[in-house]
Motif scaffolding. Structure first.
Motif, PDB file in Angstrom:
ATOM      1  N   LEU A  42       0.824  -1.205   0.000  1.00 18.91           N
ATOM      2  CA  LEU A  42       0.000   0.000   0.000  1.00 18.91           C
ATOM      3  C   LEU A  42       0.859   1.256   0.000  1.00 18.91           C
ATOM      4  N   GLY A  43       1.981   1.211   0.751  1.00 19.45           N
ATOM      5  CA  GLY A  43       2.884   2.356   0.759  1.00 19.45           C
ATOM      6  C   GLY A  43       3.495   2.611  -0.609  1.00 19.45           C
ATOM      7  N   LEU A  44       3.912   1.530  -1.285  1.00 20.26           N
ATOM      8  CA  LEU A  44       4.467   1.689  -2.635  1.00 20.26           C
ATOM      9  C   LEU A  44       3.420   2.226  -3.603  1.00 20.26           C
ATOM     10  N   ALA A  45       2.185   1.716  -3.477  1.00 22.46           N
ATOM     11  CA  ALA A  45       1.119   2.204  -4.355  1.00 22.46           C
ATOM     12  C   ALA A  45       0.849   3.687  -4.119  1.00 22.46           C
ATOM     13  N   ALA A  46       0.891   4.100  -2.852  1.00 24.14           N
ATOM     14  CA  ALA A  46       0.674   5.521  -2.551  1.00 24.14           C
ATOM     15  C   ALA A  46       1.789   6.383  -3.132  1.00 24.14           C
ATOM     16  N   ILE A  47       3.040   5.899  -3.043  1.00 27.51           N
ATOM     17  CA  ILE A  47       4.168   6.663  -3.581  1.00 27.51           C
ATOM     18  C   ILE A  47       4.046   6.802  -5.093  1.00 27.51           C
ATOM     19  N   PHE A  48       3.719   5.687  -5.778  1.00 27.20           N
ATOM     20  CA  PHE A  48       3.585   5.735  -7.230  1.00 27.20           C
ATOM     21  C   PHE A  48       2.415   6.622  -7.653  1.00 27.20           C
ATOM     22  N   SER A  49       1.369   6.716  -6.808  1.00 25.83           N
ATOM     23  CA  SER A  49       0.217   7.544  -7.142  1.00 25.83           C
ATOM     24  C   SER A  49       0.498   9.024  -6.941  1.00 25.83           C
ATOM     25  N   VAL A  50       1.253   9.343  -5.903  1.00 18.73           N
ATOM     26  CA  VAL A  50       1.497  10.748  -5.569  1.00 18.73           C
ATOM     27  C   VAL A  50       2.655  11.328  -6.383  1.00 18.73           C
ATOM     28  N   PHE A  51       3.601  10.504  -6.788  1.00 20.24           N
ATOM     29  CA  PHE A  51       4.788  11.029  -7.467  1.00 20.24           C
ATOM     30  C   PHE A  51       4.466  11.802  -8.737  1.00 20.24           C
ATOM     31  N   PRO A  52       3.564  11.338  -9.619  1.00 22.58           N
ATOM     32  CA  PRO A  52       3.266  12.158 -10.809  1.00 22.58           C
ATOM     33  C   PRO A  52       2.726  13.539 -10.463  1.00 22.58           C
ATOM     34  N   LEU A  53       1.926  13.633  -9.400  1.00 21.33           N
ATOM     35  CA  LEU A  53       1.415  14.935  -8.984  1.00 21.33           C
ATOM     36  C   LEU A  53       2.543  15.838  -8.495  1.00 21.33           C
ATOM     37  N   LEU A  54       3.458  15.254  -7.704  1.00 21.93           N
ATOM     38  CA  LEU A  54       4.590  16.050  -7.225  1.00 21.93           C
ATOM     39  C   LEU A  54       5.479  16.489  -8.387  1.00 21.93           C
ATOM     40  N   TRP A  55       5.680  15.594  -9.340  1.00 21.04           N
ATOM     41  CA  TRP A  55       6.492  15.962 -10.510  1.00 21.04           C
ATOM     42  C   TRP A  55       5.813  17.072 -11.300  1.00 21.04           C
ATOM     43  N   MET A  56       4.490  17.022 -11.428  1.00 24.45           N
ATOM     44  CA  MET A  56       3.770  18.060 -12.151  1.00 24.45           C
ATOM     45  C   MET A  56       3.895  19.404 -11.438  1.00 24.45           C
ATOM     46  N   LEU A  57       3.747  19.400 -10.115  1.00 23.00           N
ATOM     47  CA  LEU A  57       3.916  20.632  -9.360  1.00 23.00           C
ATOM     48  C   LEU A  57       5.325  21.188  -9.496  1.00 23.00           C
ATOM     49  N   SER A  58       6.312  20.295  -9.434  1.00 21.31           N
ATOM     50  CA  SER A  58       7.699  20.740  -9.561  1.00 21.31           C
ATOM     51  C   SER A  58       7.962  21.311 -10.946  1.00 21.31           C
ATOM     52  N   GLY A  59       7.494  20.622 -11.995  1.00 21.28           N
ATOM     53  CA  GLY A  59       7.727  21.092 -13.354  1.00 21.28           C
ATOM     54  C   GLY A  59       7.021  22.389 -13.665  1.00 21.28           C
ATOM     55  N   SER A  60       5.882  22.627 -13.020  1.00 26.11           N
ATOM     56  CA  SER A  60       5.148  23.869 -13.273  1.00 26.11           C
ATOM     57  C   SER A  60       5.853  25.086 -12.709  1.00 26.11           C
ATOM     58  N   LEU A  61       6.818  24.876 -11.817  1.00 32.64           N
ATOM     59  CA  LEU A  61       7.545  25.986 -11.206  1.00 32.64           C
ATOM     60  C   LEU A  61       8.970  26.111 -11.735  1.00 32.64           C
ATOM     61  N   GLN A  62       9.296  25.382 -12.797  1.00 33.15           N
ATOM     62  CA  GLN A  62      10.632  25.428 -13.366  1.00 33.15           C
ATOM     63  C   GLN A  62      10.621  26.200 -14.676  1.00 33.15           C
ATOM     64  N   SER A  63      11.806  26.634 -15.050  1.00 34.39           N
ATOM     65  CA  SER A  63      11.954  27.223 -16.383  1.00 34.39           C
ATOM     66  C   SER A  63      12.021  26.106 -17.414  1.00 34.39           C
ATOM     67  N   LEU A  64      11.873  26.456 -18.688  1.00 34.39           N
ATOM     68  CA  LEU A  64      11.874  25.429 -19.731  1.00 34.39           C
ATOM     69  C   LEU A  64      13.208  24.706 -19.800  1.00 34.39           C
ATOM     70  N   ASP A  65      14.317  25.434 -19.696  1.00 31.48           N
ATOM     71  CA  ASP A  65      15.635  24.799 -19.759  1.00 31.48           C
ATOM     72  C   ASP A  65      15.839  23.853 -18.576  1.00 31.48           C
ATOM     73  N   GLU A  66      15.439  24.280 -17.397  1.00 32.24           N
ATOM     74  CA  GLU A  66      15.600  23.432 -16.216  1.00 32.24           C
ATOM     75  C   GLU A  66      14.710  22.200 -16.310  1.00 32.24           C
ATOM     76  N   LEU A  67      13.503  22.359 -16.842  1.00 35.71           N
ATOM     77  CA  LEU A  67      12.595  21.224 -16.970  1.00 35.71           C
ATOM     78  C   LEU A  67      13.105  20.219 -17.980  1.00 35.71           C
ATOM     79  N   LEU A  68      13.568  20.695 -19.118  1.00 37.46           N
ATOM     80  CA  LEU A  68      14.080  19.787 -20.147  1.00 37.46           C
ATOM     81  C   LEU A  68      15.392  19.145 -19.715  1.00 37.46           C
ATOM     82  N   GLY A  69      16.173  19.848 -18.898  1.00 32.98           N
ATOM     83  CA  GLY A  69      17.418  19.255 -18.414  1.00 32.98           C
ATOM     84  C   GLY A  69      17.182  18.088 -17.478  1.00 32.98           C
ATOM     85  N   GLY A  70      16.129  18.183 -16.669  1.00 28.96           N
ATOM     86  CA  GLY A  70      15.780  17.085 -15.780  1.00 28.96           C
ATOM     87  C   GLY A  70      16.768  16.810 -14.683  1.00 28.96           C
ATOM     88  N   GLU A  71      17.577  17.817 -14.300  1.00 32.36           N
ATOM     89  CA  GLU A  71      18.596  17.593 -13.276  1.00 32.36           C
ATOM     90  C   GLU A  71      18.069  17.837 -11.871  1.00 32.36           C
TER      91      GLU A  71
END
Length: 301
Positions: A42-71
Motif C-alpha cells: 500500500l505504501g508503494l502504491a501511494a508513492i507511485f500515485s502521488v509522485f506524478p502529482l509532485l512531478w507536475m507541481l515541480s515542473g510547473s515551477l521550473q523554467s523550460l531549460d531546467e525542466l528539459l534538463g531534468g537535473e
C-alpha cells in the motif's frame, strides 16, 4: 509457607517476609508478516500515485531549460509567473467557468434522473422491467465515440449545435446508464420497513422517496457525483464536434493552447494542468466521507 493468605472478608493478604513470584511483563502484540507485506504494498502504491502529482507541481515551477534538463526535482528558482502566463495566455478563466457550469449542471441532471430511474427499478413492478435493465447494460457497452454521429444528428434536428444546452444534454444522457445501475443497487439494499412505516403515516410515494430514501442513499449519490463529475470534467472529444466557438469550450481547450512543436511550453502546460485540477480536488475532498461510506456499502452488498 505460602506467599499469600486469605485475610478478613476473603481478601488476600501478603505475608511479610515472603517473596512474591515475579510477574511476567505484558506481551507485545506480534507483528504479522502478511500485514507488513500488505502495508508495504500500500505504501508503494501511494508513492507511485502521488509522485506524478509532485512531478507536475515541480515542473510547473521550473523554467523550460531546467525542466528539459531534468537535473533538479526541486526548482532552483520557482517560476510563479508560469501560472500567470497559463491563466492569461490560455484564457483559462473562461474555459474553467465553462467546465464548472457544464460539470455541475450535468451531475445535477444525472443524479435527478438516475435516482428516480434507479428507485423505479428497485421498488416498482412493471412490464418490461428486465428488458429495460438489459437495454441499459447494452448502452453501456457501446463506446462513446461510436454514438457521436447519431447524437450530433439529433442536435442538428433540434437546433442545439454549438450551444451549451446541447452539450450538457449529451453529458447527461451519456452518464445516466451507469448511474442508474449504481443507484438501483443502493435502493435495493434499503429496508422496505422504512417505506412501509412512512406509508402508514400517510406519506405519498414521492414524499417517501424524497424524505426517507434519498437521505439514506447519500453515499451512493456522492459516489455517482464523483464518477460522473470526473467523466464530464475530462470530456473533450464531443466538445470538439459540437462547438465552433472557442468561448464555449471546456477547460481542456485551454490546455491544448500550449501544445505545439514549434514553440514548446511544457512548463506552462504543467501550470495550466495544475490549475485545471484544483476544482476537482476540492470537490473530491468535500465528498470524500460519503464516497468512503458508499464504497463500504457496496462491498458489504
Amino acid at each position: 509457607m505460602s506467599a499469600e493468605e486469605a485475610g478478613p472478608g476473603g481478601r488476600v493478604a501478603r505475608v511479610p517476609g515472603d517473596v512474591s513470584p515475579r510477574e511476567e511483563p505484558p506481551r507485545r502484540p506480534r507483528v504479522r508478516a502478511d500485514r507488513v507485506g500488505l502495508y508495504g504494498l500500500l505504501g508503494l502504491a501511494a508513492i507511485f500515485s502521488v509522485f506524478p502529482l509532485l512531478w507536475m507541481l515541480s515542473g510547473s515551477l521550473q523554467s523550460l531549460d531546467e525542466l528539459l534538463g531534468g537535473e533538479n526535482f526541486i526548482p532552483s528558482e520557482p517560476q510563479w509567473g508560469n501560472y500567470v502566463t497559463a491563466w492569461v495566455d490560455g484564457e483559462l478563466g473562461t474555459y474553467l467557468l465553462n467546465s464548472i457550469l457544464y460539470t455541475g449542471t450535468a451531475v445535477l441532471g444525472i443524479l435527478t434522473v438516475s435516482s428516480l430511474a434507479g428507485y423505479a427499478l428497485a421498488r416498482l413492478e412493471f412490464w418490461g422491467k428486465g428488458v429495460f435493465t438489459v437495454v441499459i447494460l447494452a448502452v453501456m457497452i457501446i463506446p462513446a465515440p461510436a454514438m457521436f454521429l447519431s447524437q450530433y444528428k439529433l442536435l442538428i434536428e433540434f437546433g442545439l449545435t454549438n450551444s451549451r444546452l446541447g452539450y450538457v444534454l449529451i453529458l447527461i444522457t451519456s452518464g445516466i446508464p451507469m448511474a442508474t445501475l449504481i443507484m438501483r443497487s443502493f435502493f435495493v439494499s434499503q429496508p422496505k420497513a422504512l417505506e412501509e412505516a412512512a406509508a402508514i403515516d400517510g406519506a405519498s410515494r414521492l414524499r417517501i422517496f424524497v424524505s426517507v430514501i434519498l437521505p439514506l442513499a447519500r453515499p451512493g449519490l456522492a459516489a455517482v457525483a464523483v464518477i460522473q463529475g470526473f467523466a464530464a470534467w475530462n470530456e473533450y472529444l464531443m466538445a470538439l464536434v459540437i462547438f465552433h466557438d472557442n468561448s464555449l469550450m471546456p477547460i481542456q481547450r485551454g490546455l491544448t493552447s500550449f501544445v505545439s512543436a514549434e514553440t514548446p511550453q511544457q512548463q506552462i502546460l504543467l501550470a495550466a494542468t495544475v490549475i485545471s485540477i484544483v476544482p476537482v480536488v476540492v470537490f473530491y475532498l468535500l465528498a470524500q466521507r460519503h464516497i468512503v461510506k458508499g464504497v463500504g456499502a457496496g462491498a458489504i452488498k
